[in-house]
Design a protein around this motif. Structure first.
Motif, PDB file in Angstrom:
ATOM      1  N   TYR A   1       8.801  -1.218  11.495  1.00 32.18           N
ATOM      2  CA  TYR A   1       7.677  -2.134  11.274  1.00 32.18           C
ATOM      3  C   TYR A   1       6.614  -1.462  10.412  1.00 32.18           C
ATOM      4  N   GLU A   2       6.286  -0.238  10.753  1.00 42.30           N
ATOM      5  CA  GLU A   2       5.238   0.472  10.010  1.00 42.30           C
ATOM      6  C   GLU A   2       5.623   0.651   8.534  1.00 42.30           C
TER       7      GLU A   2
ATOM      8  N   ARG B   1       1.064  -4.855   3.839  1.00 41.05           N
ATOM      9  CA  ARG B   1      -0.378  -4.809   4.147  1.00 41.05           C
ATOM     10  C   ARG B   1      -0.870  -3.367   4.024  1.00 41.05           C
ATOM     11  N   PRO B   2      -0.817  -2.817   2.811  1.00 42.72           N
ATOM     12  CA  PRO B   2      -1.106  -1.380   2.654  1.00 42.72           C
ATOM     13  C   PRO B   2      -2.551  -1.001   3.016  1.00 42.72           C
ATOM     14  N   TRP B   3      -3.460  -2.011   3.044  1.00 43.74           N
ATOM     15  CA  TRP B   3      -4.866  -1.699   3.332  1.00 43.74           C
ATOM     16  C   TRP B   3      -5.113  -1.410   4.806  1.00 43.74           C
ATOM     17  N   VAL B   4      -4.125  -1.760   5.652  1.00 46.11           N
ATOM     18  CA  VAL B   4      -4.310  -1.527   7.085  1.00 46.11           C
ATOM     19  C   VAL B   4      -4.146  -0.028   7.375  1.00 46.11           C
TER      20      VAL B   4
ATOM     21  N   ILE C   1       9.441   0.389  15.881  1.00 45.87           N
ATOM     22  CA  ILE C   1       8.041   0.604  15.490  1.00 45.87           C
ATOM     23  C   ILE C   1       7.994   1.312  14.129  1.00 45.87           C
ATOM     24  N   ASP C   2       8.853   2.322  13.954  1.00 43.57           N
ATOM     25  CA  ASP C   2       8.931   3.015  12.660  1.00 43.57           C
ATOM     26  C   ASP C   2       9.237   2.024  11.538  1.00 43.57           C
TER      27      ASP C   2
END
Lengths: 201, 468
Positions: free
Chosen positions: A190-191, A198-201, A187-188
């Motif tokens: 992926y983030e 996708r920096p806007w997410v 998860i780390d």
């Protein structure tokens, strides 16, 4: 969560199709902030008159089925609202397994989080199990998750399919969150990647 | 996966954190919406295990199901259990530091209206909420679906969900809609055609000219009811209308990030030749204004129809139809337009947006609600309410004899005091006509806002085309 391995018990027939989660547990009982205690209100509006007295011919009010642990139900069981109060109410009443030709997606997933086994079988098999369930309290059905079979009181067995991961979790009573947290590194990672792509997410 | 992909394939692939050999995936969740009814046990679970909210900045909470919609809301919530639930959400939002729109905030409203309105919902995202109507957000080309409370806790703790991929289903609505036919008629007609289990196991992509022609509000209405068709989610590919709707909203990207986002969003469409496991095509011109007659959202008929007989169905539906007829107090063969109604409810996450209020007001302008009827409009958010007041719509409703309420879920599921009495018959713009849904013994007919407005004027189910 309790494990589910095998269960031998009374099965109640509910041939009605499209039994929705509003029927299973009406909204006035969703105001709780707890998971427990909903069994007495399971199928509330089908089970009780507005004065609170029991509707005698409702299946779970009939003497033979008051201790039912299995439901054999019509198609598309659990449709409607996502309320997990529906499996909570079933479980609190004592129902550990529901058999139908199909289940609504969210309800189906919710069952597995609560140690309830939803069994999908073809129409002919559900018809046979429905007949068996109609025999009442002396006819006990057996559900075996390991061998993936439901067996009628007279020994007729039906095999069912189930997702191997869901089966594994149910057989062992595993907590999903604990399993996922073992993958924290993924998860780390992926983030980290998503923060770039996708920096806007 | 190589080769042509569907829109669903593309969004799915962009969110896989981990895939097991058997295809079970850990899927990343971009936005988690939270309301007061399905979340208290999840936050309690976090506290009991000492876990935290992994991504509070991606978590948005708003109370909507229990909130009073009467104008004296600031007095507080009378029902103790409802009040405790809303107070629990207040506390959980504060304790865990998540984004929050409290009851007295003008931006408060139904979670599925607030999300898009505030720019939280963006194309290509994964969006979940402990609420089946999360499907609404699919209108933006976001993969959005409802989850149970255990999964709410899972997302709070890990920002992921354990998922198996669904199958791809295409619902194409070709050509143009006829006058008087709306997004609600499309979505109900699809469910009428495919049944409430027709989408089970699938994610639906809605496409075709009639879908492209819809506004964002209309697309949200269509996707909202994907769940009534049994689908995990409904999707519509984003286009210029989507980008225009999103641009400038409080939480939409700005500047260089907007440009980067736009570049990716423009790749979010189904490739030529991509495989669908199931395809349903309906001609737009064949869709009429529809209503439901029974207690399942699949019990859909054109308003020009008659109440069916139970024997006209097959299998398990015969018994269900008879039960519906008994519950609804209807006789086979009677014209739908002869069904008298007591109450009109305009609102909900299906039809509580500004365009819905405009459509209803257009029918009601200069007319009155039939004597003796109860009629209410419940805007989907405080901002929809404010805009409707600014556009003069509120005055049209008030002049016609409607109650003009504050935002919330209200009579769609009747968890707050807005309920039907036994036998009371309602023309409703919401999404479910289940037994007891709007109050024990209440009888619900689902329809579009324009059709509900027409029924308010005549006192019976009415073909809105006769009033246009």
């Amino acid at each position: 969560m309790d494990k589910f391995t095998t269960l031998t018990g009374i099965a109640a027939p509910m041939p009605l199709v499209n039994i929705d989660t509003d029927m299973i547990i009406p909204k006035q009982f969703l105001k709780t902030i707890k998971r427990s205690g909903l069994g007495k209100n399971l199928f509330d509006e089908m089970r009780y008159n507005s004065d609170g007295s029991e509707i005698a011919d409702f299946i779970l009010n009939q003497p033979a089925y008051r201790d039912a642990e299995i439901l054999v139900a019509g198609d598309n069981f659990g449709c409607g609202s996502s309320r997990e109060h529906a499996p909570w109410a079933l479980l609190d009443f004592g129902i550990r397994c529901v058999v139908s030709t199909s289940f609504a997606d969210i309800f189906y997933n919710n069952c597995f989080k609560n140690g309830i086994l939803p069994v999908v079988l073809p129409q002919e098999a559900v018809d046979a199990l429905m007949e068996d369930a109609r025999k009442g309290a002396n006819a006990r059905m057996t559900v075996d998750l390991e061998s993936q079979t439901v067996t009628t009181s007279d020994g007729q067995a039906f095999g069912f399919d189930i997702d191997p991961f869901k089966k594994h979790c149910l057989l062992n009573g595993l907590d999903d969150i604990g399993l996922t947290l073992e993958k924290s590194a993924s998860i780390d990672a992926y983030e980290k990647t998503a923060a770039q792509s996708r920096p806007w997410v | 996966m190589s080769g042509p992909k569907t829109l669903y394939d593309k969004i799915w692939d962009a969110h896989v954190v981990h895939e097991d050999a058997d295809g079970t995936c850990l899927l990343y969740i971009d936005r988690h919406l939270v309301h007061e009814v399905t979340s208290p046990q999840a936050f309690e679970g976090l506290r009991m295990t000492g876990r935290n909210v992994r991504a509070p900045e991606k978590t948005i909470a708003v109370p909507d199901h229990n909130v009073p919609t009467t104008l004296d809301r600031e007095k507080g919530i009378e029902n103790e259990e409802s009040r405790i639930q809303v107070e629990a959400l207040d506390k959980n939002a504060r304790d865990f530091g998540i984004n929050y729109y409290p009851v007295n905030d003008v931006r408060q409203g139904i979670v599925h209206i607030v999300g898009p309105e505030q720019g939280w919902t963006l194309p290509g995202m994964t969006v979940v909420c402990g609420d089946s109507h999360t499907a609404t957000h699919g209108a933006f080309g976001a993969l959005a679906h409802g989850i149970g409370t255990s999964e709410v806790e899972h997302v709070l703790a890990t920002q992921t969900l354990i998922q198996k991929k669904s199958k791809n289903m295409k619902v194409e609505i070709t050509g143009k809609l006829r006058p008087g036919v709306t997004a609600k008629d499309i979505t109900l007609s699809v469910i009428g055609a495919t049944g409430t289990a027709g989408g089970t196991g699938y994610v639906i992509e809605y496409c075709g000219e009639a879908i492209r022609d819809l506004s964002m509000e209309g697309r949200m209405t269509v996707c909202n009811m994907a769940i009534e068709g049994g689908a995990r989610a409904g999707l519509i590919a984003p286009d210029e209308k989507t980008f225009e709707y999103v641009m400038g909203r409080p939480h939409a990207p700005k500047g260089a990030q907007w440009e980067a986002a736009l570049a990716w969003w423009k790749t979010l469409f189904t490739d030529e030749g991509a495989h669908f496991d199931k395809v349903v095509t309906i001609r737009g011109e064949d869709i009429a204004p529809v209503v439901t007659w029974g207690t399942s959202p699949e019990d859909v008929l054109p308003i020009t129809g008659t109440v069916p007989a139970a024997e006209s169905f097959t299998g398990g539906k015969v018994g269900a139809a008879q039960r519906s007829l008994d519950y609804m107090g209807l006789t086979p063969g009677m014209k739908l337009t002869d069904i008298k109604i007591d109450t009109v409810f305009i609102g909900s996450c299906t039809n509580g947006r500004i365009e819905d209020l405009r459509a209803a007001a257009a029918i009601l302008k200069g007319k009155k609600v039939k004597d003796g009827m109860r009629a209410m409009v419940v805007p989907g958010s405080g901002l929809v309410r404010a805009q409707a007041e600014e556009e003069g719509l509120a005055q049209i409703f008030i002049d016609a004899g409607f109650e003009w309420r504050l935002a919330g879920c209200s009579m769609c599921l009747a968890m707050n005091p807005d309920q039907l009495s036994p036998g009371e018959r309602c023309a409703a713009t919401s999404n479910r006509n289940f037994e007891g849904r709007q109050g024990r013994g209440g009888r619900t007919h689902l329809m579009s806002p324009a059709m509900a407005a027409a029924a308010a004027v005549t006192g019976h189910l009415t073909d809105v085309r006769e009033m246009m």
